[in-house]
Design a protein around this motif. Sequence first.
Motif, PDB file in Angstrom:
ATOM      1  N   LEU A 162       9.805   2.328  -2.317  1.00  0.00           N
ATOM      2  CA  LEU A 162       8.751   3.251  -1.920  1.00  0.00           C
ATOM      3  C   LEU A 162       8.710   4.360  -2.944  1.00  0.00           C
ATOM      4  CD1 LEU A 162       6.614   4.223   0.109  1.00  0.00           C
ATOM      5  CD2 LEU A 162       8.443   5.471   1.302  1.00  0.00           C
ATOM      6  N   ASN A 163       7.585   4.471  -3.640  1.00  0.00           N
ATOM      7  CA  ASN A 163       7.443   5.479  -4.691  1.00  0.00           C
ATOM      8  C   ASN A 163       6.079   6.140  -4.524  1.00  0.00           C
ATOM      9  OD1 ASN A 163       7.897   7.017  -6.986  1.00  0.00           O
ATOM     10  ND2 ASN A 163       7.238   5.406  -8.389  1.00  0.00           N
ATOM     11  N   ASN A 164       5.963   6.911  -3.458  1.00  0.00           N
ATOM     12  CA  ASN A 164       4.704   7.565  -3.097  1.00  0.00           C
ATOM     13  C   ASN A 164       4.811   9.055  -3.402  1.00  0.00           C
ATOM     14  OD1 ASN A 164       2.449   8.706  -1.815  1.00  0.00           O
ATOM     15  ND2 ASN A 164       2.441   7.135  -0.217  1.00  0.00           N
ATOM     16  N   PRO A 165       4.036   9.552  -4.375  1.00  0.00           N
ATOM     17  CA  PRO A 165       4.149  10.968  -4.751  1.00  0.00           C
ATOM     18  C   PRO A 165       3.765  11.926  -3.623  1.00  0.00           C
ATOM     19  CG  PRO A 165       2.248   9.958  -5.817  1.00  0.00           C
ATOM     20  CD  PRO A 165       3.032   8.853  -5.192  1.00  0.00           C
ATOM     21  N   ASP A 166       3.075  11.431  -2.593  1.00  0.00           N
ATOM     22  CA  ASP A 166       2.690  12.293  -1.483  1.00  0.00           C
ATOM     23  C   ASP A 166       3.793  12.437  -0.444  1.00  0.00           C
ATOM     24  OD1 ASP A 166       0.172  12.656  -2.610  1.00  0.00           O
ATOM     25  OD2 ASP A 166      -0.630  10.868  -1.622  1.00  0.00           O
ATOM     26  N   LYS A 167       4.874  11.674  -0.592  1.00  0.00           N
ATOM     27  CA  LYS A 167       5.960  11.730   0.384  1.00  0.00           C
ATOM     28  C   LYS A 167       7.167  12.452  -0.209  1.00  0.00           C
ATOM     29  CE  LYS A 167       4.651   7.447   2.794  1.00  0.00           C
ATOM     30  NZ  LYS A 167       4.290   8.113   4.062  1.00  0.00           N
ATOM     31  N   LYS A 168       7.898  13.165   0.646  1.00  0.00           N
ATOM     32  CA  LYS A 168       9.070  13.886   0.193  1.00  0.00           C
ATOM     33  C   LYS A 168      10.289  12.977   0.058  1.00  0.00           C
ATOM     34  CE  LYS A 168       8.056  18.624   1.597  1.00  0.00           C
ATOM     35  NZ  LYS A 168       8.569  19.828   2.288  1.00  0.00           N
ATOM     36  N   LEU A 169      10.304  11.891   0.815  1.00  0.00           N
ATOM     37  CA  LEU A 169      11.406  10.946   0.743  1.00  0.00           C
ATOM     38  C   LEU A 169      10.900   9.595   0.245  1.00  0.00           C
ATOM     39  CD1 LEU A 169      13.585  11.495   3.943  1.00  0.00           C
ATOM     40  CD2 LEU A 169      14.262  11.875   1.580  1.00  0.00           C
TER      41      LEU A 169
ATOM     42  N   GLY B 250       0.823  -1.202   0.000  1.00  0.00           N
ATOM     43  CA  GLY B 250       0.000   0.000   0.000  1.00  0.00           C
ATOM     44  C   GLY B 250       0.855   1.248   0.000  1.00  0.00           C
ATOM     45  N   GLU B 251       0.511   2.182   0.876  1.00  0.00           N
ATOM     46  CA  GLU B 251       1.248   3.438   0.938  1.00  0.00           C
ATOM     47  C   GLU B 251       2.661   3.262   1.492  1.00  0.00           C
ATOM     48  OE1 GLU B 251       0.064   6.213   4.089  1.00  0.00           O
ATOM     49  OE2 GLU B 251      -1.429   4.723   4.687  1.00  0.00           O
ATOM     50  N   TYR B 252       2.959   2.054   1.987  1.00  0.00           N
ATOM     51  CA  TYR B 252       4.282   1.797   2.552  1.00  0.00           C
ATOM     52  C   TYR B 252       5.252   1.193   1.551  1.00  0.00           C
ATOM     53  CZ  TYR B 252       1.658   2.610   6.818  1.00  0.00           C
ATOM     54  OH  TYR B 252       0.861   3.174   7.778  1.00  0.00           O
ATOM     55  N   GLY B 253       4.858   1.057   0.278  1.00  0.00           N
ATOM     56  CA  GLY B 253       5.797   0.633  -0.738  1.00  0.00           C
ATOM     57  C   GLY B 253       5.564  -0.768  -1.263  1.00  0.00           C
TER      58      GLY B 253
ATOM     59  N   LEU C 208      12.186  20.580  -7.330  1.00  0.00           N
ATOM     60  CA  LEU C 208      13.578  20.137  -7.285  1.00  0.00           C
ATOM     61  C   LEU C 208      13.692  18.827  -6.507  1.00  0.00           C
ATOM     62  CD1 LEU C 208      16.544  20.775  -7.994  1.00  0.00           C
ATOM     63  CD2 LEU C 208      16.702  21.964  -5.781  1.00  0.00           C
ATOM     64  N   LYS C 209      14.277  17.809  -7.155  1.00  0.00           N
ATOM     65  CA  LYS C 209      14.438  16.498  -6.529  1.00  0.00           C
ATOM     66  C   LYS C 209      15.900  16.090  -6.594  1.00  0.00           C
ATOM     67  CE  LYS C 209      11.509  13.107  -7.221  1.00  0.00           C
ATOM     68  NZ  LYS C 209      10.727  12.018  -7.872  1.00  0.00           N
TER      69      LYS C 209
ATOM     70  N   SER D   6      21.277   1.124  -2.553  1.00  0.00           N
ATOM     71  CA  SER D   6      20.172   1.995  -2.168  1.00  0.00           C
ATOM     72  C   SER D   6      20.211   3.271  -3.000  1.00  0.00           C
ATOM     73  CB  SER D   6      20.257   2.356  -0.679  1.00  0.00           C
ATOM     74  OG  SER D   6      19.224   3.253  -0.324  1.00  0.00           O
ATOM     75  N   GLU D   7      19.038   3.735  -3.368  1.00  0.00           N
ATOM     76  CA  GLU D   7      18.877   5.066  -3.942  1.00  0.00           C
ATOM     77  C   GLU D   7      17.776   5.774  -3.172  1.00  0.00           C
ATOM     78  OE1 GLU D   7      18.372   5.361  -8.135  1.00  0.00           O
ATOM     79  OE2 GLU D   7      20.451   4.796  -8.584  1.00  0.00           O
ATOM     80  N   ILE D   8      18.074   6.972  -2.707  1.00  0.00           N
ATOM     81  CA  ILE D   8      17.116   7.785  -1.955  1.00  0.00           C
ATOM     82  C   ILE D   8      16.701   8.967  -2.830  1.00  0.00           C
ATOM     83  CG2 ILE D   8      16.781   9.219   0.097  1.00  0.00           C
ATOM     84  CD1 ILE D   8      18.855   7.467   1.507  1.00  0.00           C
ATOM     85  N   TYR D   9      15.389   9.181  -2.931  1.00  0.00           N
ATOM     86  CA  TYR D   9      14.832  10.242  -3.767  1.00  0.00           C
ATOM     87  C   TYR D   9      14.181  11.287  -2.839  1.00  0.00           C
ATOM     88  CZ  TYR D   9      15.240   6.105  -6.693  1.00  0.00           C
ATOM     89  OH  TYR D   9      15.712   4.977  -7.313  1.00  0.00           O
ATOM     90  N   TRP D  10      14.738  12.488  -2.860  1.00  0.00           N
ATOM     91  CA  TRP D  10      14.325  13.537  -1.928  1.00  0.00           C
ATOM     92  C   TRP D  10      13.715  14.702  -2.705  1.00  0.00           C
ATOM     93  CZ3 TRP D  10      18.148  17.417   0.652  1.00  0.00           C
ATOM     94  CH2 TRP D  10      17.433  18.268   1.508  1.00  0.00           C
ATOM     95  N   ASP D  11      12.429  14.985  -2.447  1.00  0.00           N
ATOM     96  CA  ASP D  11      11.775  16.155  -3.034  1.00  0.00           C
ATOM     97  C   ASP D  11      12.137  17.370  -2.196  1.00  0.00           C
ATOM     98  OD1 ASP D  11      10.678  14.454  -4.851  1.00  0.00           O
ATOM     99  OD2 ASP D  11       8.685  14.428  -3.963  1.00  0.00           O
TER     100      ASP D  11
END
Length: 891
Positions: free
Chosen positions: A499-506, A425-428, A583-584, A573-578
């Motif tokens: 985890l690829n949740n557009p509502d999360k910044k990380l 779910g929302e947890y990836g 800007l990401k 690991s790859e971390i994606y930070w909005d």
Amino acid sequence: MKRALLILVLLTTSTVLSQKTITGHISDTSGNIIPGASVIIEGTSTGTTSDFEGNFTIESSGNTPTLIVSFLGFKTKKISISSTMTTIRVQLEEDAFQLEDIVVTANKTTQRSQDVPLSITAVGAKELARTGSVKAEDYFPSIPNLSISASGGGGAGLGDGRSSGKNIAIRGISGTNTTAFYLDETPLPEFADPRLFDTDRIEVLRGPQGTLYGSNTMGGAVKVITNQPNAYKTSGNIDISGASVKEGDADYSIQGVFNIPILEEKLALRLGTFYAFETGVFDRKRQTHFNGFPLNTGDGTGANPNAIWDNPDGSGTQIPFTGDPIPITLQNSDVSDTHGWRDGETQKENVDDETSFGINAALGIYPSENLKIVPKFIYQKTEGDGLDFADFRPDNFEQYRIGGIDEKYELELLHSSLLIQLGLGEYGELTNNFSFSEVNQFDREDVTERESSGNSSTELTPFDENGDFADLSEAYFYPEFMDRTGALTKVVEELRYSLNNPDKKLNVTAGLFFSSETSKFDGIQPRNSYLGALSNFFGNIGLPDLQEIIAAENFIWFSQDTDFKTDEFALFSEIYWDITPKLKATFGLRYFSYKQELKQKLGGFVAAGGGIPTDEEITDDGFTPKLNLTYTINDKSLLYGSATRGYRLGGANGIVPVIFAEADLAALGLEEAPRTFESDFLWTYEIGSKNTFLQNRLIANASVFHTVWNDLQQRVFLPSGFIFVDNIGKATITGFDLEVKGKVSKNLQIGGAFGYVKAEVNEGSILTASEKGDRILNVPDITASANIQYSHQLKTDQSMFYRLDFQHTGERVNTFSPETEPQFIFDAFSILNARIGYSSSKFDIAVFGKNLTNEIANFGDIISLAAIPFGRYRYAVGRPASYGINVRYKF
């Protein structure tokens, strides 16, 4: 106070009760799944995307929301949800005015290719069908800064011969194991080249991919993604093709795919099979007379300008051959009786006929919308009757041979995998992929001429079969061959969390990887007749000790037994930070650790006194970082910049017998060849942009890059025919990629790609004779392609298309001394293909022409299993012009 609390409770209860979960499935009007479609609740920022099965889940705060469903290339659709609806099925209609997009997994999560901040080309199933692509050679030339060569491998790998001599180069990074080749989730040897059968898409990732894909991705990665079982629709097709080929006879193939839901939405089976025959285009002809070296210039009865040979006085000096042609006597040999020329035979036509066949089987198990289990099995085998190599020049379709031995080859691929994906779910999402792959190969090479000459040897055999001195009224040759068999097995296990949740910044992708690869290959060159005659010769001249050596080696000229094992472990690991809404930042890191073991021994007369067994073990570990910054200008355009490190594992060299290569090694300042070589690595710095314009009617993507490559692994070729690998110098590469495609009108679509690289050596080496400013080997400076397609409707379910494809690959070199070795300069080539097709709900019919101008592509010189005969170079080449028809029945 009590009244206020009561109101608060009622409001909270009302809010909770009004929450609504909506699930759905998205496909096109033909029932084909659409992954990556956008689903948004109208008037809100709440949204999601469909997964690779076309499924989605979305939470609504209202009981009767309106969903907006969209995907590039399709008309946007609004769906009003009633109070009783919780599950829906959506069918999107194609929009002929828009370009299509492809959903990819380049970052190991589901994304539209236009949203991935790296240089990537995605080719979908429809495009593959419209271009008639079934092999790598069909679609590679359309991709900017990608090329293939036949330069073989290196070290102790399975790198030489017909069945394993192919290398992929991306952005100037050439050589063995610089580009990873993936079949679904599993890395395979790049020479495996499975037939494009039941393929969903191909993804070509340019630039180092070390953090997510690991070693051997310095140039990039090529991913072939096959279709998954569809639990929503029974479907299939039967495909038949035939073509007439210039210089040969006819190609033909038949294949079929069948997909059936066993339990709707829960269980599906997908089966496929194919058989293909590719006509040979080379004719083998008998050489009956010796007229000097190089050999194979006709049947030997005519003139051979500038021919030379060893002085008959025994001095060993080379002199011009000025006499009349000498009749060739082919000595008695089991090889001749079994594999070579038969009595009175002078020609064999189309000696390089090739057949291939295979099966695919996959079971899709979907117990719930959050769990997917897919076991898959793929088997393919290719068998060739002869080598499809051109002598001397790429457009020469005649192979003159003294021995006439059939140069057969086989390549067999078995691949099985188990994919398990669990949605949280929302947890990836959790993904586990386990695979087992096996590649078996066999190559036979006619070395009759090689064993009477070599890179620098031009001596005729000085004795007959009785060991007596030969006079010059006849030229004595012994039919000889070399066999090489190889078996490679690979076990891969990868467990990752995304985890690829557009509502999360990380967001994050992280996992662990393990692979164990074992290869075993053996080479053998039996020479019973020749060594028997040589033994008699030694006896006649009073050298009985050498006779004993020959007998002790069982009349084997050369044999090689090699066992090679590599175990690799990695955490990534790859971390994606909005950082902001526009800007990401992406931070990637991979830790790797590997161990390689090589055990090798040589046997036979060649190895006597020089075949010290090798037992090497190499270990290493390290880190591979990545940094990417992406700025989203709007929902149609983005800019990105990245700095990425790539690496290639080191390894061990096979044995180079000092007794035969001592002089060659001494010329390089070496007493023996190095036993091992180190990992090499590079940094690539890239800036790129991706853009969609004119209401999805124009896509333009561009990137510029600069690469610094350290401690290059390079093959060192010795005149005696032996090879080793060493770390040599430094190189820099600068270039750019450009891809454009657009809808000029509803019916007319155009596209093009252009790639440029300047790939140069910065620090040279005496071992390879390379100097600063020399070009990196087997890299074209320019690659380009263009296509134009016109489509129009005949009726509601019937249409026509007309398509032209142009592909260009620039000049390449496989020498650091092109001024003195022009045979290693490979001319640029351009290929033009055309296809006219009709499509209905049940049939696709197309007539096609491939290589309309009949320009023969030169993919480079091949690396012989033994060593090339004096002056006769062989080239891997493209196919001549062909014209044919393809019919597909769909159900």
